[in-house]
Design a protein around this motif. Structure first.
Motif, PDB file in Angstrom:
ATOM      1  N   GLY A 144      53.289  64.648  38.218  1.00 18.77           N
ATOM      2  CA  GLY A 144      53.614  64.094  39.724  1.00 18.77           C
ATOM      3  C   GLY A 144      54.334  65.153  40.588  1.00 18.77           C
ATOM      4  O   GLY A 144      54.033  65.346  41.777  1.00 18.77           O
ATOM      5  N   THR A 145      55.146  66.284  39.869  1.00 19.31           N
ATOM      6  CA  THR A 145      55.553  67.341  40.611  1.00 19.31           C
ATOM      7  C   THR A 145      54.773  68.394  40.975  1.00 19.31           C
ATOM      8  O   THR A 145      54.473  68.771  41.848  1.00 19.31           O
ATOM      9  N   LEU A 146      53.317  68.629  40.246  1.00 19.33           N
ATOM     10  CA  LEU A 146      52.585  69.908  40.400  1.00 19.33           C
ATOM     11  C   LEU A 146      51.378  69.309  41.175  1.00 19.33           C
ATOM     12  O   LEU A 146      50.990  70.227  42.090  1.00 19.33           O
ATOM     13  N   ALA A 147      50.947  68.062  41.073  1.00 24.48           N
ATOM     14  CA  ALA A 147      49.791  67.490  41.818  1.00 24.48           C
ATOM     15  C   ALA A 147      50.207  66.935  43.096  1.00 24.48           C
ATOM     16  O   ALA A 147      51.097  66.451  43.314  1.00 24.48           O
ATOM     17  N   ASP A 148      49.210  67.012  44.172  1.00 21.95           N
ATOM     18  CA  ASP A 148      49.258  66.363  45.392  1.00 21.95           C
ATOM     19  C   ASP A 148      49.385  65.058  45.271  1.00 21.95           C
ATOM     20  O   ASP A 148      49.965  64.092  46.026  1.00 21.95           O
ATOM     21  N   ARG A 149      48.331  64.484  44.488  1.00 20.48           N
ATOM     22  CA  ARG A 149      48.396  63.074  44.216  1.00 20.48           C
ATOM     23  C   ARG A 149      47.959  62.872  42.711  1.00 20.48           C
ATOM     24  O   ARG A 149      47.121  63.724  42.100  1.00 20.48           O
ATOM     25  N   TRP A 150      48.317  61.703  42.232  1.00 18.98           N
ATOM     26  CA  TRP A 150      47.808  61.398  40.758  1.00 18.98           C
ATOM     27  C   TRP A 150      47.795  59.963  40.658  1.00 18.98           C
ATOM     28  O   TRP A 150      48.581  58.970  41.468  1.00 18.98           O
ATOM     29  N   GLY A 151      47.147  59.304  39.652  1.00 20.79           N
ATOM     30  CA  GLY A 151      47.212  57.925  39.544  1.00 20.79           C
ATOM     31  C   GLY A 151      46.570  57.580  38.061  1.00 20.79           C
ATOM     32  O   GLY A 151      45.981  58.493  37.317  1.00 20.79           O
ATOM     33  N   VAL A 152      45.993  56.213  38.046  1.00 22.98           N
ATOM     34  CA  VAL A 152      45.336  55.786  36.641  1.00 22.98           C
ATOM     35  C   VAL A 152      44.378  54.623  37.088  1.00 22.98           C
ATOM     36  O   VAL A 152      44.681  53.947  38.161  1.00 22.98           O
ATOM     37  N   ALA A 153      43.131  54.926  36.721  1.00 25.72           N
ATOM     38  CA  ALA A 153      42.241  54.019  37.322  1.00 25.72           C
ATOM     39  C   ALA A 153      41.419  53.124  35.938  1.00 25.72           C
ATOM     40  O   ALA A 153      41.209  53.969  34.942  1.00 25.72           O
ATOM     41  N   PRO A 154      41.433  52.145  35.898  1.00 29.04           N
ATOM     42  CA  PRO A 154      40.777  51.357  34.882  1.00 29.04           C
ATOM     43  C   PRO A 154      39.386  51.813  34.653  1.00 29.04           C
ATOM     44  O   PRO A 154      38.756  51.964  35.695  1.00 29.04           O
ATOM     45  N   GLY A 155      38.917  51.728  33.571  1.00 32.31           N
ATOM     46  CA  GLY A 155      37.425  51.884  33.326  1.00 32.31           C
ATOM     47  C   GLY A 155      36.668  50.763  32.497  1.00 32.31           C
ATOM     48  O   GLY A 155      37.419  49.950  32.385  1.00 32.31           O
ATOM     49  N   PRO A 156      35.486  50.858  32.215  1.00 31.11           N
ATOM     50  CA  PRO A 156      34.962  49.805  31.558  1.00 31.11           C
ATOM     51  C   PRO A 156      36.029  49.702  30.121  1.00 31.11           C
ATOM     52  O   PRO A 156      36.160  50.788  29.644  1.00 31.11           O
ATOM     53  N   SER A 157      36.205  48.580  29.675  1.00 23.53           N
ATOM     54  CA  SER A 157      37.040  48.408  28.683  1.00 23.53           C
ATOM     55  C   SER A 157      36.317  49.325  27.369  1.00 23.53           C
ATOM     56  O   SER A 157      35.251  48.986  27.055  1.00 23.53           O
ATOM     57  N   PRO A 158      37.086  49.828  26.605  1.00 18.99           N
ATOM     58  CA  PRO A 158      38.629  49.909  26.450  1.00 18.99           C
ATOM     59  C   PRO A 158      39.037  51.252  27.134  1.00 18.99           C
ATOM     60  O   PRO A 158      40.083  51.794  26.793  1.00 18.99           O
ATOM     61  N   ARG A 159      38.466  51.828  28.190  1.00 17.32           N
ATOM     62  CA  ARG A 159      38.789  52.953  28.768  1.00 17.32           C
ATOM     63  C   ARG A 159      39.835  52.947  30.116  1.00 17.32           C
ATOM     64  O   ARG A 159      39.805  51.964  30.705  1.00 17.32           O
ATOM     65  N   LYS A 160      40.527  54.156  30.163  1.00 19.45           N
ATOM     66  CA  LYS A 160      41.447  54.319  31.261  1.00 19.45           C
ATOM     67  C   LYS A 160      41.097  55.939  31.785  1.00 19.45           C
ATOM     68  O   LYS A 160      40.873  56.827  30.836  1.00 19.45           O
ATOM     69  N   THR A 161      41.392  56.138  32.818  1.00 15.21           N
ATOM     70  CA  THR A 161      41.265  57.528  33.453  1.00 15.21           C
ATOM     71  C   THR A 161      42.642  57.882  34.040  1.00 15.21           C
ATOM     72  O   THR A 161      42.891  57.014  35.226  1.00 15.21           O
ATOM     73  N   VAL A 162      43.259  58.748  33.748  1.00 21.94           N
ATOM     74  CA  VAL A 162      44.490  59.554  34.432  1.00 21.94           C
ATOM     75  C   VAL A 162      43.958  60.644  35.356  1.00 21.94           C
ATOM     76  O   VAL A 162      43.145  61.494  34.511  1.00 21.94           O
ATOM     77  N   TRP A 163      44.302  60.635  36.495  1.00 19.57           N
ATOM     78  CA  TRP A 163      43.540  61.624  37.473  1.00 19.57           C
ATOM     79  C   TRP A 163      44.698  62.225  38.394  1.00 19.57           C
ATOM     80  O   TRP A 163      45.776  61.799  38.307  1.00 19.57           O
ATOM     81  N   ALA A 164      44.455  63.602  38.683  1.00 24.06           N
ATOM     82  CA  ALA A 164      45.214  64.330  39.509  1.00 24.06           C
ATOM     83  C   ALA A 164      44.604  65.193  40.452  1.00 24.06           C
ATOM     84  O   ALA A 164      43.365  65.792  40.056  1.00 24.06           O
ATOM     85  N   GLU A 165      44.952  65.121  41.456  1.00 23.33           N
ATOM     86  CA  GLU A 165      44.409  66.137  42.668  1.00 23.33           C
ATOM     87  C   GLU A 165      45.232  66.881  43.278  1.00 23.33           C
ATOM     88  O   GLU A 165      46.297  67.152  43.520  1.00 23.33           O
TER      89      GLU A 165
END
Length: 146
Positions: free
Chosen positions: A112-133
């Protein structure tokens, strides 16, 4: 004279790899990401640290027996997006303040400190994606010879 817009001349770059959800897989994610960023001529900081934190989280908290995690890097215009997808959608990441003497628990705070934005996106079960920009330094086109 026809002018090309910057959007048409800026390449879209991407890199993806699947890795085992182990400490070794997390280290390999960081090493592969830094080599890919170098090959693209992009700065390693802060992306190297973000990849390390997200991959470690996937290997530690997103681990499911027999299921790999995926690292995806892509660049569009002046933005680098880092995605780590694992197979534990029942284990969503939430930043928490760790105890002062804790050895771990600061990964998402660092992201959260290093990235300009970050979040979590659900994917097709059972996946999730944590992303940072991260915004990249603007590139200057080469000067035409006169």
């Amino acid at each position: 004279m026809i002018q090309k817009s910057a959007e048409l001349t800026t390449p879209i770059r991407n890199f993806a790899v699947q890795l085992s959800p182990t400490p070794r897989g997390a280290r390999l994610a960081r090493l592969l990401a830094t080599e890919q960023l170098r090959s693209w001529g992009l700065p390693l900081d802060p992306a190297e640290h973000i990849v390390a934190e997200l991959a470690t989280n996937a290997a530690t908290h997103g681990r499911a027996p027999g299921r790999d995690f995926r690292l995806l890097l892509y660049v569009v215009a002046e933005t680098l997006r880092i995605e780590v997808t694992d197979t534990r959608d029942d284990h969503l990441p939430t930043p928490q303040a760790p105890l002062p003497d804790a050895d771990s628990g600061r990964g998402l705070l660092i992201v959260g400190t290093l990235a300009d934005r970050w979040g979590v996106a659900p994917g097709p079960s059972p996946r999730k994606t944590v992303w940072a920009e991260c915004a990249l330094p603007p590139t200057t086109p080469p000067h035409p010879r006169e």
